[in-house]
Scaffold this motif. Structure first.
Motif, PDB file in Angstrom:
ATOM      1  N   LYS A  21       0.830  -1.215   0.000  1.00  0.00           N
ATOM      2  CA  LYS A  21       0.000   0.000   0.000  1.00  0.00           C
ATOM      3  C   LYS A  21       0.860   1.259   0.000  1.00  0.00           C
ATOM      4  O   LYS A  21       0.503   2.258  -0.621  1.00  0.00           O
ATOM      5  CB  LYS A  21      -0.964   0.006   1.178  1.00  0.00           C
ATOM      6  N   TRP A  22       2.009   1.222   0.675  1.00  0.00           N
ATOM      7  CA  TRP A  22       2.898   2.380   0.693  1.00  0.00           C
ATOM      8  C   TRP A  22       3.519   2.601  -0.680  1.00  0.00           C
ATOM      9  O   TRP A  22       3.705   3.734  -1.117  1.00  0.00           O
ATOM     10  CB  TRP A  22       3.985   2.209   1.748  1.00  0.00           C
ATOM     11  N   ALA A  26       3.153   5.877  -2.984  1.00  0.00           N
ATOM     12  CA  ALA A  26       4.361   6.578  -3.434  1.00  0.00           C
ATOM     13  C   ALA A  26       4.404   6.680  -4.956  1.00  0.00           C
ATOM     14  O   ALA A  26       4.719   7.741  -5.503  1.00  0.00           O
ATOM     15  CB  ALA A  26       5.602   5.869  -2.914  1.00  0.00           C
ATOM     16  N   SER A  27       4.083   5.591  -5.644  1.00  0.00           N
ATOM     17  CA  SER A  27       4.122   5.641  -7.109  1.00  0.00           C
ATOM     18  C   SER A  27       3.067   6.594  -7.655  1.00  0.00           C
ATOM     19  O   SER A  27       3.301   7.281  -8.654  1.00  0.00           O
ATOM     20  CB  SER A  27       3.953   4.246  -7.705  1.00  0.00           C
ATOM     21  N   VAL A  70       7.643   6.742   0.996  1.00  0.00           N
ATOM     22  CA  VAL A  70       8.574   5.609   0.991  1.00  0.00           C
ATOM     23  C   VAL A  70       9.305   5.530   2.331  1.00  0.00           C
ATOM     24  O   VAL A  70       9.460   4.446   2.915  1.00  0.00           O
ATOM     25  CB  VAL A  70       9.583   5.731  -0.175  1.00  0.00           C
ATOM     26  N   PHE A  71       9.737   6.666   2.855  1.00  0.00           N
ATOM     27  CA  PHE A  71      10.448   6.706   4.131  1.00  0.00           C
ATOM     28  C   PHE A  71       9.580   6.173   5.264  1.00  0.00           C
ATOM     29  O   PHE A  71      10.021   5.349   6.071  1.00  0.00           O
ATOM     30  CB  PHE A  71      10.900   8.146   4.411  1.00  0.00           C
ATOM     31  N   VAL A  72       8.333   6.632   5.326  1.00  0.00           N
ATOM     32  CA  VAL A  72       7.417   6.162   6.375  1.00  0.00           C
ATOM     33  C   VAL A  72       7.145   4.673   6.201  1.00  0.00           C
ATOM     34  O   VAL A  72       7.103   3.918   7.178  1.00  0.00           O
ATOM     35  CB  VAL A  72       6.103   6.971   6.349  1.00  0.00           C
ATOM     36  N   GLY A  73       7.002   4.231   4.963  1.00  0.00           N
ATOM     37  CA  GLY A  73       6.776   2.813   4.713  1.00  0.00           C
ATOM     38  C   GLY A  73       7.941   1.949   5.168  1.00  0.00           C
ATOM     39  O   GLY A  73       7.748   0.873   5.731  1.00  0.00           O
ATOM     40  N   LYS A  76       7.881   1.800   8.999  1.00  0.00           N
ATOM     41  CA  LYS A  76       6.830   0.899   9.505  1.00  0.00           C
ATOM     42  C   LYS A  76       7.165  -0.560   9.221  1.00  0.00           C
ATOM     43  O   LYS A  76       6.716  -1.441   9.928  1.00  0.00           O
ATOM     44  CB  LYS A  76       5.484   1.264   8.893  1.00  0.00           C
ATOM     45  N   GLY A  77       7.926  -0.791   8.176  1.00  0.00           N
ATOM     46  CA  GLY A  77       8.323  -2.151   7.839  1.00  0.00           C
ATOM     47  C   GLY A  77       7.215  -2.944   7.190  1.00  0.00           C
ATOM     48  O   GLY A  77       6.059  -2.531   7.159  1.00  0.00           O
ATOM     49  N   LYS A  78       7.600  -4.071   6.666  1.00  0.00           N
ATOM     50  CA  LYS A  78       6.632  -4.955   6.012  1.00  0.00           C
ATOM     51  C   LYS A  78       6.104  -5.943   7.048  1.00  0.00           C
ATOM     52  O   LYS A  78       6.877  -6.576   7.750  1.00  0.00           O
ATOM     53  CB  LYS A  78       7.308  -5.686   4.856  1.00  0.00           C
ATOM     54  N   PRO A  79       4.792  -6.057   7.137  1.00  0.00           N
ATOM     55  CA  PRO A  79       4.246  -6.996   8.119  1.00  0.00           C
ATOM     56  C   PRO A  79       4.577  -8.439   7.733  1.00  0.00           C
ATOM     57  O   PRO A  79       4.603  -8.791   6.557  1.00  0.00           O
ATOM     58  CB  PRO A  79       2.742  -6.735   8.068  1.00  0.00           C
TER      59      PRO A  79
END
Length: 81
Positions: A21-22, A26-27, A70-73, A76-79
């Protein structure tokens, strides 16, 4: 412009670290930035439409927002699925 296009092509490299989703957000911001920034500059130079002058910085802002997403994503990392 080549650089923003390469940015979108390189964005999937973050897929290992960032939730999908991030990357979609971003794209979307990057594509909007390309359209607003580059498109307004093309119209300014070809057709001399000076009314589009204030639109150019909005495109740059979309690029900044895209990198922020992208930075926030990444933070938060990938679950773990």
């Amino acid at each position: 412009n080549v650089c923003p296009s390469l940015l979108i092509v390189a964005l999937p490299a973050f897929a290992k670290y960032v939730d999908e989703k991030w990357l979609i957000l971003a794209s979307t911001a990057f594509v909007l930035g390309i359209v607003l920034f580059s498109g307004s500059l093309y119209f300014l130079s070809i057709f001399n439409w000076t009314v589009l002058g204030p639109v150019t910085p909005l495109g740059g802002l979309c690029f900044i927002i895209g990198w922020g997403i992208v930075f926030v994503g990444v933070l938060k990392g990938k679950p773990n699925a």
